[in-house]
Design an enzyme around this catalytic site. Structure first.
Site, short mmCIF file in Angstrom:
data_model
loop_
_atom_site.label_atom_id
_atom_site.label_comp_id
_atom_site.label_asym_id
_atom_site.label_seq_id
_atom_site.Cartn_x
_atom_site.Cartn_y
_atom_site.Cartn_z
N LYS A 50 -9.82 -20.83 -3.67
CA LYS A 50 -9.11 -20.01 -2.70
C LYS A 50 -9.48 -18.55 -2.98
O LYS A 50 -9.60 -18.21 -4.15
CB LYS A 50 -7.58 -20.17 -2.85
CG LYS A 50 -7.08 -21.61 -2.68
CD LYS A 50 -5.63 -21.72 -3.16
CE LYS A 50 -5.17 -23.16 -3.23
NZ LYS A 50 -3.83 -23.34 -3.81
N ASP A 90 0.98 -26.15 -2.01
CA ASP A 90 0.38 -25.68 -3.25
C ASP A 90 1.26 -26.22 -4.39
O ASP A 90 2.38 -26.69 -4.13
CB ASP A 90 0.35 -24.15 -3.23
CG ASP A 90 -0.11 -23.55 -4.54
OD1 ASP A 90 -1.16 -23.95 -5.02
OD2 ASP A 90 0.60 -22.67 -5.07
N LEU A 91 0.80 -26.17 -5.62
CA LEU A 91 1.60 -26.72 -6.73
C LEU A 91 2.33 -25.62 -7.52
O LEU A 91 3.53 -25.45 -7.40
CB LEU A 91 0.70 -27.54 -7.66
CG LEU A 91 1.40 -28.18 -8.85
CD1 LEU A 91 2.39 -29.25 -8.42
CD2 LEU A 91 0.38 -28.79 -9.81
N ASP A 92 1.54 -24.87 -8.30
CA ASP A 92 2.15 -23.87 -9.18
C ASP A 92 2.77 -22.75 -8.34
O ASP A 92 2.09 -22.13 -7.53
CB ASP A 92 1.07 -23.30 -10.12
CG ASP A 92 1.60 -22.17 -10.98
OD1 ASP A 92 2.80 -22.16 -11.28
OD2 ASP A 92 0.80 -21.29 -11.35
N LYS A 133 -2.42 -16.17 -10.93
CA LYS A 133 -1.77 -17.16 -10.04
C LYS A 133 -2.72 -17.62 -8.94
O LYS A 133 -3.28 -16.81 -8.21
CB LYS A 133 -0.48 -16.58 -9.47
CG LYS A 133 0.57 -16.42 -10.54
CD LYS A 133 1.94 -16.10 -9.99
CE LYS A 133 2.96 -16.13 -11.12
NZ LYS A 133 4.26 -15.63 -10.71
N GLY A 134 -2.90 -18.91 -8.85
CA GLY A 134 -3.76 -19.49 -7.81
C GLY A 134 -5.24 -19.40 -8.12
O GLY A 134 -6.08 -19.83 -7.34
N ASN A 151 -4.99 -30.18 -13.30
CA ASN A 151 -3.95 -30.99 -13.92
C ASN A 151 -2.86 -31.38 -12.92
O ASN A 151 -1.76 -31.78 -13.33
CB ASN A 151 -3.31 -30.21 -15.08
CG ASN A 151 -4.32 -29.89 -16.17
OD1 ASN A 151 -4.97 -30.78 -16.70
ND2 ASN A 151 -4.49 -28.61 -16.48
N GLU A 168 2.48 -21.76 0.29
CA GLU A 168 1.68 -21.10 -0.75
C GLU A 168 2.43 -19.93 -1.38
O GLU A 168 3.19 -19.25 -0.69
CB GLU A 168 0.39 -20.52 -0.12
CG GLU A 168 -0.88 -21.21 -0.49
CD GLU A 168 -1.30 -21.13 -1.94
OE1 GLU A 168 -0.75 -20.33 -2.71
OE2 GLU A 168 -2.19 -21.89 -2.33
N ASP A 169 2.18 -19.70 -2.67
CA ASP A 169 2.81 -18.54 -3.34
C ASP A 169 1.80 -17.46 -3.72
O ASP A 169 2.19 -16.44 -4.27
CB ASP A 169 3.52 -18.99 -4.62
CG ASP A 169 2.54 -19.35 -5.72
OD1 ASP A 169 1.59 -20.11 -5.44
OD2 ASP A 169 2.69 -18.84 -6.85
N SER A 207 -4.13 -27.68 -4.43
CA SER A 207 -3.93 -26.83 -5.61
C SER A 207 -5.25 -26.54 -6.31
O SER A 207 -6.17 -27.34 -6.27
CB SER A 207 -2.99 -27.56 -6.57
OG SER A 207 -3.05 -27.01 -7.86
N ALA A 208 -5.30 -25.39 -6.99
CA ALA A 208 -6.49 -25.05 -7.79
C ALA A 208 -6.48 -25.78 -9.13
O ALA A 208 -7.49 -25.81 -9.83
CB ALA A 208 -6.51 -23.55 -8.03
N SER A 209 -5.34 -26.36 -9.49
CA SER A 209 -5.21 -26.95 -10.83
C SER A 209 -5.95 -28.28 -10.98
O SER A 209 -5.89 -29.12 -10.09
CB SER A 209 -3.73 -27.17 -11.16
OG SER A 209 -3.62 -27.84 -12.39
N THR A 219 4.73 -23.65 -13.15
CA THR A 219 3.88 -23.88 -14.33
C THR A 219 3.25 -22.58 -14.81
O THR A 219 2.64 -22.56 -15.89
CB THR A 219 2.79 -24.94 -14.03
OG1 THR A 219 2.36 -24.77 -12.69
CG2 THR A 219 3.33 -26.34 -14.22
N ARG A 231 -9.20 -22.02 -13.55
CA ARG A 231 -9.16 -21.84 -15.01
C ARG A 231 -10.34 -21.00 -15.50
O ARG A 231 -10.19 -20.09 -16.32
CB ARG A 231 -9.18 -23.22 -15.68
CG ARG A 231 -8.82 -23.18 -17.15
CD ARG A 231 -8.95 -24.56 -17.77
NE ARG A 231 -8.33 -25.59 -16.96
CZ ARG A 231 -8.56 -26.89 -17.09
NH1 ARG A 231 -9.39 -27.31 -18.01
NH2 ARG A 231 -7.97 -27.77 -16.30
#
Ligand code: B16
Ligand code: MG
Length: 224
Positions: free
Chosen positions: A145, A9-11, A45-46, A118, A169-170, A114-116, A17, A49
């Site tokens: 997710k 995952d990213l963030d 989180k996760g 960006n 994952e966070d 990731s869900a982002s 971020t 947008r």
């Protein structure tokens, strides 16, 4: 034995971020005349947008026309991107590069899930893009997710069986997505929150090479 793949995952896993998302959402909330707290930001989180804006407007008790909704989505993202533009490698969370390097040296396929929307520019900014064989982000999925879609696409792109994938994952929804994809889930963060994960670590400083080697030697499909 099938080959093993890793999905990050990213963030909250690679970079924090969430603090920039928070500042951008808070600015919008304040402009709309209400407060948005760090505690409330935890709910974001996760989460995609669009869903974040729906929750924000619920918090502020604000009804939006479609045109307003679309404009606020753009406005928030422009503010967020201004923060992202300032990012560099110092923002990578501790020991993430060590783990990526360990896996890359062993030619283990690596994907981002990731869900982002960006994700790619962020990885470019912090200079980690070259570690990833596949980037699956908010632009490539139709279901958020806890739906496993993002991780299943990542597995397909890596040409790895889902049961041979290991996910970092966070977010609770991310752990649930990994579990329902039949992947091995590793929670990064608070074990009391991420209790559905197969393994839990505070951060990557706690993930040593013995643990990674153990995973790489795991029976797959179905490592755990
Ligand atoms: P964007 P992750 C998620 O990233 C964030 O945790 C979440 O707060 C954000 O709303 C979502 O990305 C969408 O981000 O606005 O950049 O498309 O944890 O899935 O890497
Ligand atoms: Mg996350």
């Amino acid at each position: 034995m099938d080959k093993i793949g890793f999905i990050f995952d990213l963030d909250g896993v690679i970079v924090d971020t969430a603090k920039y998302h928070y500042l951008a959402w808070k600015k919008l909330a304040n402009e709309l005349g209400f407060e948005f707290t760090k505690e409330q930001n935890e709910l974001f989180k996760g989460v995609s947008r669009k869903r974040c804006l729906e929750i924000l407007l619920d918090i502020g008790n604000i009804e939006a026309t479609q045109a307003q909704f679309d404009r606020w989505m753009v406005e928030k993202n422009e503010d967020y991107l201004a923060y992202i533009d300032q990012m560099d490698a110092t923002e990578i969370l501790p020991d993430v590069p060590r783990v990526l390097e360990f896996l890359q040296q062993r030619k283990v396929p690596i994907a981002l899930g990731s869900a982002s929307k960006n994700a790619k520019p962020i990885l470019e900014k912090v200079n980690l893009l070259s570690y990833f064989d596949s980037i699956v982000d908010g632009n490539s999925v139709t279901k958020a997710k806890p739906d496993p879609e993002v991780f299943l696409i990542a597995a397909k792109n890596l040409e790895v069986t889902p049961g041979c994938c290991i996910v970092f994952e966070d977010a609770v929804a991310g752990i649930q997505a990994a579990n329902s994809a039949n992947m091995t889930s590793i929670g990064i963060g608070d074990p009391n929150v991420l209790k559905e994960a197969n393994y839990n670590f505070k951060d990557f400083t706690e993930i040593n090479k013995d643990f990674l080697n153990l995973l790489l030697k795991g029976r797959c499909p179905n490592i755990r």
